[in-house]
Write a protein that holds these residues in place. Structure first.
Motif, PDB file in Angstrom:
ATOM      1  N   GLY A 175       0.804  -1.216   0.000  1.00 41.65           N
ATOM      2  CA  GLY A 175       0.000   0.000   0.000  1.00 41.65           C
ATOM      3  C   GLY A 175       0.838   1.268   0.000  1.00 41.65           C
ATOM      4  O   GLY A 175       0.438   2.294  -0.567  1.00 41.65           O
ATOM      5  N   THR A 176       2.019   1.200   0.629  1.00 44.65           N
ATOM      6  CA  THR A 176       2.911   2.356   0.648  1.00 44.65           C
ATOM      7  C   THR A 176       3.424   2.667  -0.747  1.00 44.65           C
ATOM      8  O   THR A 176       3.578   3.832  -1.127  1.00 44.65           O
ATOM      9  CB  THR A 176       4.072   2.106   1.621  1.00 44.65           C
ATOM     10  OG1 THR A 176       3.540   1.786   2.923  1.00 44.65           O
ATOM     11  CG2 THR A 176       4.979   3.313   1.730  1.00 44.65           C
ATOM     12  N   LYS A 177       3.692   1.633  -1.526  1.00 45.78           N
ATOM     13  CA  LYS A 177       4.121   1.834  -2.923  1.00 45.78           C
ATOM     14  C   LYS A 177       2.984   2.447  -3.738  1.00 45.78           C
ATOM     15  O   LYS A 177       3.197   3.369  -4.527  1.00 45.78           O
ATOM     16  CB  LYS A 177       4.551   0.517  -3.552  1.00 45.78           C
ATOM     17  CG  LYS A 177       5.798  -0.105  -2.939  1.00 45.78           C
ATOM     18  CD  LYS A 177       6.079  -1.450  -3.593  1.00 45.78           C
ATOM     19  CE  LYS A 177       7.221  -2.163  -2.911  1.00 45.78           C
ATOM     20  NZ  LYS A 177       7.434  -3.517  -3.459  1.00 45.78           N
ATOM     21  N   VAL A 178       1.802   1.914  -3.546  1.00 46.54           N
ATOM     22  CA  VAL A 178       0.645   2.426  -4.281  1.00 46.54           C
ATOM     23  C   VAL A 178       0.434   3.908  -3.989  1.00 46.54           C
ATOM     24  O   VAL A 178       0.255   4.734  -4.895  1.00 46.54           O
ATOM     25  CB  VAL A 178      -0.612   1.606  -3.920  1.00 46.54           C
ATOM     26  CG1 VAL A 178      -1.866   2.295  -4.440  1.00 46.54           C
ATOM     27  CG2 VAL A 178      -0.508   0.192  -4.479  1.00 46.54           C
ATOM     28  N   ALA A 179       0.481   4.270  -2.718  1.00 47.45           N
ATOM     29  CA  ALA A 179       0.260   5.663  -2.330  1.00 47.45           C
ATOM     30  C   ALA A 179       1.333   6.578  -2.897  1.00 47.45           C
ATOM     31  O   ALA A 179       1.055   7.709  -3.312  1.00 47.45           O
ATOM     32  CB  ALA A 179       0.224   5.776  -0.807  1.00 47.45           C
ATOM     33  N   GLY A 180       2.593   6.105  -2.933  1.00 48.30           N
ATOM     34  CA  GLY A 180       3.681   6.927  -3.455  1.00 48.30           C
ATOM     35  C   GLY A 180       3.511   7.262  -4.916  1.00 48.30           C
ATOM     36  O   GLY A 180       3.787   8.393  -5.345  1.00 48.30           O
ATOM     37  N   ILE A 181       3.048   6.315  -5.700  1.00 47.41           N
ATOM     38  CA  ILE A 181       2.838   6.562  -7.126  1.00 47.41           C
ATOM     39  C   ILE A 181       1.800   7.662  -7.323  1.00 47.41           C
ATOM     40  O   ILE A 181       1.889   8.461  -8.255  1.00 47.41           O
ATOM     41  CB  ILE A 181       2.402   5.264  -7.829  1.00 47.41           C
ATOM     42  CG1 ILE A 181       3.556   4.248  -7.790  1.00 47.41           C
ATOM     43  CG2 ILE A 181       1.972   5.519  -9.272  1.00 47.41           C
ATOM     44  CD1 ILE A 181       3.160   2.847  -8.211  1.00 47.41           C
TER      45      ILE A 181
ATOM     46  N   SER B 143      -0.991  -3.804  -9.979  1.00 44.85           N
ATOM     47  CA  SER B 143      -1.169  -3.095  -8.712  1.00 44.85           C
ATOM     48  C   SER B 143      -0.562  -1.709  -8.764  1.00 44.85           C
ATOM     49  O   SER B 143      -1.015  -0.798  -8.057  1.00 44.85           O
ATOM     50  CB  SER B 143      -0.504  -3.880  -7.568  1.00 44.85           C
ATOM     51  OG  SER B 143      -1.282  -4.973  -7.176  1.00 44.85           O
ATOM     52  N   PHE B 144       0.479  -1.530  -9.582  1.00 46.07           N
ATOM     53  CA  PHE B 144       1.183  -0.259  -9.642  1.00 46.07           C
ATOM     54  C   PHE B 144       0.832   0.528 -10.903  1.00 46.07           C
ATOM     55  O   PHE B 144       1.210   1.695 -11.017  1.00 46.07           O
ATOM     56  CB  PHE B 144       2.681  -0.512  -9.508  1.00 46.07           C
ATOM     57  CG  PHE B 144       2.976  -1.421  -8.350  1.00 46.07           C
ATOM     58  CD1 PHE B 144       2.712  -1.004  -7.052  1.00 46.07           C
ATOM     59  CD2 PHE B 144       3.413  -2.720  -8.548  1.00 46.07           C
ATOM     60  CE1 PHE B 144       2.928  -1.854  -5.974  1.00 46.07           C
ATOM     61  CE2 PHE B 144       3.627  -3.573  -7.478  1.00 46.07           C
ATOM     62  CZ  PHE B 144       3.384  -3.146  -6.181  1.00 46.07           C
TER      63      PHE B 144
END
Length: 409
Positions: free
Chosen positions: A121-127, A280-281
């Motif tokens: 989720g942290t990766k998703v939010a960063g994008i 996902s990304f």
């Protein structure tokens, strides 16, 4: 439902199958606090990461950020990330996450949804909304948008379609204008299911719902995944550096657009970034564009925002394609235009090239008539008579001159 995370060189083969339990479960991949790939795109990286990705990641190299952000950077737009939580300890997310609006729907962990043991989720939010930071070229597409963190899944696959429905209702209650769901299940779900009804409630509030299409596409077969396949949801497939469908990306008639999903750099819990692969990304890349559009066109409806993204995508065919939908999303083109633009209700095929003009028929001459033949003969006769007159006159003149010369002798 299933989080699809894959190694850089084995993107599709590492994906897990979605579970078909009485309530569709969401499986996550990866051991505890280990991200899938390092900054070089291979191996593993534990987080937090000390180093940062210094350059500009390839998906952002294709975007003229100054042009993209000339009207807005997404300020005021709230984006719900329904995932494994969003860790706001990463400096690029500290000011992006609204902890007061977050929620944890699982047992254990922080109640505000900012605990992320998986890192997904942290990766998703960063994008979507990572703030600029010295020392890295990575930044979110909507770096002034606000993230609502909702922890709905973990490494134990605790998430279900019922908790996903609850998460969507929470996002609605907290004022989300965009919802990103980077999870999917192949279990058939109807519009009358808890999740189907929750999606419908979000759409009725003109919230743009973006969901990943899934990573089981190696066989190329068309298949529906949920919630991406629900009507009104913008389903996102993955594209590679060549703007072609990534081999792992799930194909289906429900796919709306494709977005970069190979070697994607983003934030990880604590500090730094890692790379990863998967739809996902790709979904948050599109959610970031949606956030910018919502900020620029606050009066537009959700379906109009979706139509703009689909209509401005870079297409491989004139219309819709089951592998990349309406094409690969083009952020700058989507944001181009005036603030008083008239929105489209739905995407539509590009106009066909104009048809070549029909050839003009060749005129066919008729054979001459008897009258035309008589007139032609008469013309010949007159001309011949004129010639004879000239010959006779000339001959007479010659004879006369000869006689004169003889007489003068």
């Amino acid at each position: 439902m299933l989080y699809r995370k894959t190694a850089a060189l084995t993107a599709a083969t590492a994906a897990l199958a979605a579970l078909a339990a009485p309530h569709a479960a969401y499986a996550t991949e990866g051991p505890g606090r280990t991200a899938r790939a390092g900054l070089d795109g291979s191996g593993e990286c534990t987080f937090p990461m000390k180093e940062q990705f210094a350059g500009r990641p390839w998906p952002l190299q294709r975007v003229l950020l100054d042009e993209l952000w000339q009207d807005t950077k997404g300020k005021g737009v709230r984006v719900a990330v329904i995932d494994t939580g969003v860790d706001n300890a990463n400096p690029q997310l500290k000011d992006a996450v609204d902890t007061s609006a977050g929620r944890n729907l699982l047992k254990g962990g922080k109640s505000d949804g900012t605990g992320d043991e998986v890192g997904h989720g942290t990766k998703v939010a960063g994008i979507i909304a990572a703030r600029p930071r010295k020392g890295t070229g990575f930044v979110g597409l909507a770096p002034e948008a606000t993230i609502i963190p909702i922890r709905q899944n973990d490494e134990k696959n605790s998430g279900k379609d019922t908790t996903m429905a609850t998460a969507i209702d929470h996002a609605i209650a907290k004022g989300a204008k965009v919802i990103n769901i980077s999870q999917d299940t192949t279990k058939p779900l109807t519009e009358d299911s808890d999740l189907g009804k929750a999606v419908a409630r979000a759409l009725a509030k003109d919230i743009v719902v973006v969901a990943s299409a899934g990573n089981d596409g190696m066989d190329g077969k068309l298949k529906e995944t949920y919630p991406a396949a629900f009507p009104g949801v913008l389903a996102v497939a993955s594209s590679d550096r060549n703007n072609e469908r990534a081999a792992f990306s799930q194909a289906g008639e429900f796919v709306g657009v494709a977005a970069p999903g190979v070697d994607i750099v983003s934030t990880v819990p604590g500090n730094g970034q890692c790379t990863d692969n998967g739809t996902s990304f790709s979904a948050p890349y599109v959610a970031g564009v949606a956030a910018l559009l919502v900020a620029k066109y606050p009066g537009w409806k959700a379906n109009e925002i979706v139509a703009r993204i689909e209509q401005t995508a870079e297409r491989s065919v004139n219309g819709h394609d089951a592998f990349v939908g309406w094409g690969v999303v083009d952020p700058v083109r989507a944001l181009a235009g005036d603030k008083d633009d008239v929105p489209l209700e739905a995407a539509r095929p590009d106009p066909a090239p104009p048809k070549a003009p029909a050839p003009e028929p060749a005129l066919m001459a008729m054979s001459e008539t008897s009258q035309e033949r008589s007139e032609r003969y008469a013309t010949y006769a007159v001309a011949l008579a004129a010639v004879l007159v000239c010959v006779v006159a000339g001959t007479a003149t010659v004879v006369r001159d000869v006689r004169r010369r003889r007489g003068s002798r």
